[in-house]
Write an enzyme that holds these catalytic residues in place. Structure first.
Site, PDB file in Angstrom:
ATOM      1  N   HIS A   1      51.732  50.885 -51.432  1.00 13.78           N
ATOM      2  CA  HIS A   1      52.627  50.286 -52.425  1.00 13.78           C
ATOM      3  C   HIS A   1      51.940  49.064 -53.035  1.00 13.78           C
ATOM      4  O   HIS A   1      51.293  48.294 -52.330  1.00 13.78           O
ATOM      5  CB  HIS A   1      53.952  49.864 -51.770  1.00 13.78           C
ATOM      6  CG  HIS A   1      54.798  51.032 -51.401  1.00 13.78           C
ATOM      7  ND1 HIS A   1      55.742  51.559 -52.245  1.00 13.78           N
ATOM      8  CD2 HIS A   1      54.837  51.792 -50.294  1.00 13.78           C
ATOM      9  CE1 HIS A   1      56.325  52.586 -51.675  1.00 13.78           C
ATOM     10  NE2 HIS A   1      55.789  52.752 -50.478  1.00 13.78           N
TER      11      HIS A   1
ATOM     12  N   THR B   1      40.269  51.311 -41.212  1.00 16.46           N
ATOM     13  CA  THR B   1      40.370  50.715 -42.545  1.00 16.46           C
ATOM     14  C   THR B   1      39.109  50.927 -43.379  1.00 16.46           C
ATOM     15  O   THR B   1      39.128  50.658 -44.571  1.00 16.46           O
ATOM     16  CB  THR B   1      40.623  49.198 -42.433  1.00 16.46           C
ATOM     17  OG1 THR B   1      39.535  48.600 -41.718  1.00 16.46           O
ATOM     18  CG2 THR B   1      41.932  48.907 -41.724  1.00 16.46           C
TER      19      THR B   1
ATOM     20  N   LYS C   1      30.280  53.138 -30.178  1.00 17.74           N
ATOM     21  CA  LYS C   1      28.967  53.699 -29.845  1.00 17.74           C
ATOM     22  C   LYS C   1      28.680  54.889 -30.755  1.00 17.74           C
ATOM     23  O   LYS C   1      29.583  55.455 -31.370  1.00 17.74           O
ATOM     24  CB  LYS C   1      28.860  54.090 -28.383  1.00 17.74           C
ATOM     25  CG  LYS C   1      29.607  55.345 -27.987  1.00 17.74           C
ATOM     26  CD  LYS C   1      29.349  55.639 -26.518  1.00 17.74           C
ATOM     27  CE  LYS C   1      29.733  57.067 -26.182  1.00 17.74           C
ATOM     28  NZ  LYS C   1      29.392  57.423 -24.813  1.00 17.74           N
TER      29      LYS C   1
END
Length: 173
Positions: A100, A152, A170
């Site tokens: 939004h 993200t 890793k």
């Protein structure tokens, strides 16, 4: 779309078998909420499974799921999303390419609209329980997303990531 319930109207849902593409051997459990209007693509590859109480939504972008892929219990998938072959999403995973807008302080958030950015999950990926994959992320093949991670940024191939926000833990040989 019904503007109050934000899901396809009942008569559109009745026609779903004619516009949803489901390959041979694929299974969508009865309790899955399929918010898949016909103006965007929904495709489920062969022998793939969408487990109980998941929510699949292609109202703002295509949802394409590859072959031999498992969408776990209580998952939420909001397009545009492309999920490869042999991908396993554990329970309560959220994959949402929708955000939004909120930058204009003179307007309410619900008046500012939305934006989307394609999510790509390549082949042979495992996403742990309660992970969240945010808009615009690409997850490389043969990667593992740890349980509870918030992804993200893009994840390189052959990598284990975890944490909030997710970081490389890793490289997988």
């Amino acid at each position: 779309m019904n503007q109050t319930e934000t899901r396809p109207r009942w008569y559109i849902r009745l026609l779903a078998p004619f516009y949803q593409h489901r390959s041979s051997g694929s299974v969508i459990h009865h309790s899955v909420r399929m918010d898949t209007p016909p103006y965007n693509t929904f495709s489920l590859g062969k022998k793939s499974v969408v487990e109980s109480f998941a929510c699949i939504n292609n109202a703002v972008g295509d949802v394409v799921i590859g072959d031999y892929t498992r969408i776990g219990l209580h998952n939420t998938i909001i397009g545009p999303v492309s999920i490869g072959n042999h991908v396993n999403l554990a329970q309560s995973v959220t994959v949402s390419a929708l955000n939004h807008n909120f930058s204009d302080t003179t307007k309410r958030i619900d008046e500012q609209g939305i934006n989307t950015s394609q999510i790509v999950i390549e082949d042979d990926v495992w996403v742990g329980a309660n992970a969240v994959i945010l808009a615009g992320v690409k997850i490389g093949s043969h990667s593992v997303i740890a349980a509870g991670a918030v992804v993200t940024r893009d994840v390189p191939a052959n990598t284990l990531v975890g944490g909030v926000p997710a970081k490389v833990i890793k490289h997988i040989q």
